[in-house]
Design a protein around this motif. Sequence first.
Motif, short mmCIF file in Angstrom:
data_model
loop_
_atom_site.label_atom_id
_atom_site.label_comp_id
_atom_site.label_asym_id
_atom_site.label_seq_id
_atom_site.Cartn_x
_atom_site.Cartn_y
_atom_site.Cartn_z
N GLY A 96 0.54 -13.27 10.38
CA GLY A 96 1.96 -13.36 9.95
C GLY A 96 2.52 -11.99 9.60
O GLY A 96 3.64 -11.66 9.98
N SER A 132 1.22 -3.50 3.88
CA SER A 132 2.30 -2.70 4.49
C SER A 132 2.38 -1.31 3.86
O SER A 132 1.92 -1.09 2.73
CB SER A 132 3.63 -3.41 4.30
OG SER A 132 3.72 -4.51 5.16
N LEU A 133 3.02 -0.42 4.59
CA LEU A 133 3.12 0.97 4.13
C LEU A 133 4.55 1.40 3.85
O LEU A 133 4.81 2.58 3.60
CB LEU A 133 2.49 1.90 5.19
CG LEU A 133 0.98 1.73 5.38
CD1 LEU A 133 0.49 2.45 6.63
CD2 LEU A 133 0.23 2.23 4.16
N VAL A 187 7.36 -17.61 9.42
CA VAL A 187 6.56 -18.06 10.57
C VAL A 187 5.41 -18.91 10.03
O VAL A 187 4.66 -18.46 9.16
CB VAL A 187 5.99 -16.83 11.33
CG1 VAL A 187 5.07 -17.26 12.45
CG2 VAL A 187 7.13 -15.97 11.86
N GLY A 217 1.77 -11.60 3.44
CA GLY A 217 0.57 -11.80 4.25
C GLY A 217 -0.64 -11.33 3.46
O GLY A 217 -1.22 -12.06 2.67
N GLY A 258 10.15 -10.75 7.75
CA GLY A 258 10.39 -11.88 6.85
C GLY A 258 11.83 -11.97 6.38
O GLY A 258 12.11 -12.66 5.40
N ASN A 275 13.72 -12.14 1.91
CA ASN A 275 13.23 -10.76 1.71
C ASN A 275 14.38 -9.75 1.59
O ASN A 275 14.47 -8.79 2.38
CB ASN A 275 12.28 -10.36 2.85
CG ASN A 275 11.40 -9.18 2.48
OD1 ASN A 275 11.42 -8.70 1.33
ND2 ASN A 275 10.63 -8.69 3.42
N GLU A 286 0.83 -1.22 0.00
CA GLU A 286 0.00 0.00 0.00
C GLU A 286 0.86 1.26 0.00
O GLU A 286 0.36 2.35 0.26
CB GLU A 286 -0.92 0.00 1.23
CG GLU A 286 -1.97 -1.09 1.23
CD GLU A 286 -3.11 -0.84 0.24
OE1 GLU A 286 -3.34 0.32 -0.12
OE2 GLU A 286 -3.72 -1.84 -0.19
#
Length: 461
Positions: free
Chosen positions: A144, A79-80, A208, A75, A203, A455, A37
Amino acid sequence: MGYGRMTDREWESIRKIVGSERVSMGESILDLHSKDESFHQRRRPDVVVWPIRTEEISEILKMANEKRIPVTPWGAGTSLEGNPIPVEGGIVLDLQQMNHIHEIRKEDLQVRVEPGVIYKELNKTLSRYGLFFPPDPGASATIGGMIGNNASGIRTIKYGSTKDFVLGMVVVLPSGEVIRVGTNAVKTSSGYDLCRLFVGSEGTLGVVTEVNLRLTGLPAEFMAAVAQFHSIREATDTVFQIMCSGLSPAALEFLDAPTVQVVNQFKKLSLGEKPTLFIEFHGASATGLKEELEMIKEICQENQSFQFDSGIGREERNRLWEARYGVRESIKVNNPGFTPLVIDTAVPISKYSEMVEWGQKVVKKKGLKGYAFGHAGSGNLHMEILGIPEEKAQWQRVREAEEEIVHFALECGGTATGEHGVGIGKKKFMKKEHGKSLALMKQIKKLLDPNGIMNPGKIFD
Ligand SMILES: Cc1cc2nc3c(=O)[nH]c(=O)nc-3n(C[C@H](O)[C@H](O)[C@H](O)COP(=O)(O)OP(=O)(O)OC[C@H]3O[C@@H](n4cnc5c(N)ncnc54)[C@H](O)[C@@H]3O)c2cc1C
């Protein structure tokens, strides 16, 4: 570091591990997993995989580690800071099909879940047991992803952030090895706290695949209030005084006047367009809550609040929180064509007023438009500073404003990111924030992920 590339051989290996239905190289699927996002640049992965078992993830990581192919856990992609963008391509592990609630242990106030469970869905289920998982980032995030970013939200002031609720986890390391960290006990002094190491690691250290979460009993009573002020300083000083008063609000949110204005328009509210605090208390009895709200009212009035509305019913309260959750959307809808750069600083509560004032001053000085709001009770300030990335000179001013605001937060003893994580966007502040301990973080990464496949390009380079 040079990465290996996906060839037909690796594609075939993955297909053998998960079957052909749970792997895709379709254009639209790759696009969907190329951005979160934030405004950060898109990057497609080479392949998206939907694992459903820990063993599958272990097999995929073994193969990827051997071939040095990047792997990015995914997930819900809300995220931002670009946290799940696969900047080096490779494999995206979309964990949304690992969405089972394995076990609700009501008597222990614990739940064991898979990482793809959406926390809002989890809370719906838990409410039938009189329980809830308090961290609340607003967006439809997965457990997660919340662990990845150590997410928090409006209720963190009373209950804590994600890290405070994770008791134990199953993690697949980059080598494919599966480990368990933590305990089912709510306290432990046993060795290094590996649970906390993985929480907030975005990550970059492993995947996880199972989580044991501590829960809280649903409070019997809720009470909310809205306080409005003529100046930002009056509102933010009130936050400090409430936090020093010994009261324990469950939410204490600040919105500046322009934020109230866009929320009014978008959510059809009629709040006075002035600096505003949304306040909520949770407790066992309505009488106790009324007393607390009376004390809050006095503090607000001492700080020249011109409007204090505490007679808020359940429906109105829900509308208020919906409005608060809708702030980002409201800003977007009211400013078509603009891209927001998101500030997420957190400072010690005594510095909150100065932090907000500094942020406003910088945005004004740079001739930009910005909105300020945030989880004030936790010292967390969000600002959305608007610009158009293609207009280079203007976007440069947006970036300069970010630098000045974050540096001020760090000088106050605060952090560049209270809850969104470092991702791509806040990497540049890591050296200043962590000094020599950044080298230790890099050593930990090297130890767990010597080939740097997990990642890559996040937290630090
Ligand atoms: C409108 C809006 C409001 C928001 N408000 C808040 C807020 O108030 N507070 C807040 O904290 N955040 C907020 N966010 C940011 C975001 O929603 C949270 O950070 C959320 O926790 C991300 O969850 P996700 O499932 O989307 O994870 P993703 O974005 O998919 O991933 C997040 C990170 O976790 C990693 N990851 C995902 N799953 C796993 C796994 N199983 N194992 C290891 N690593 C994993 C990813 O690689 C990535 O680095 C907001 C976002 C939006 C769009």
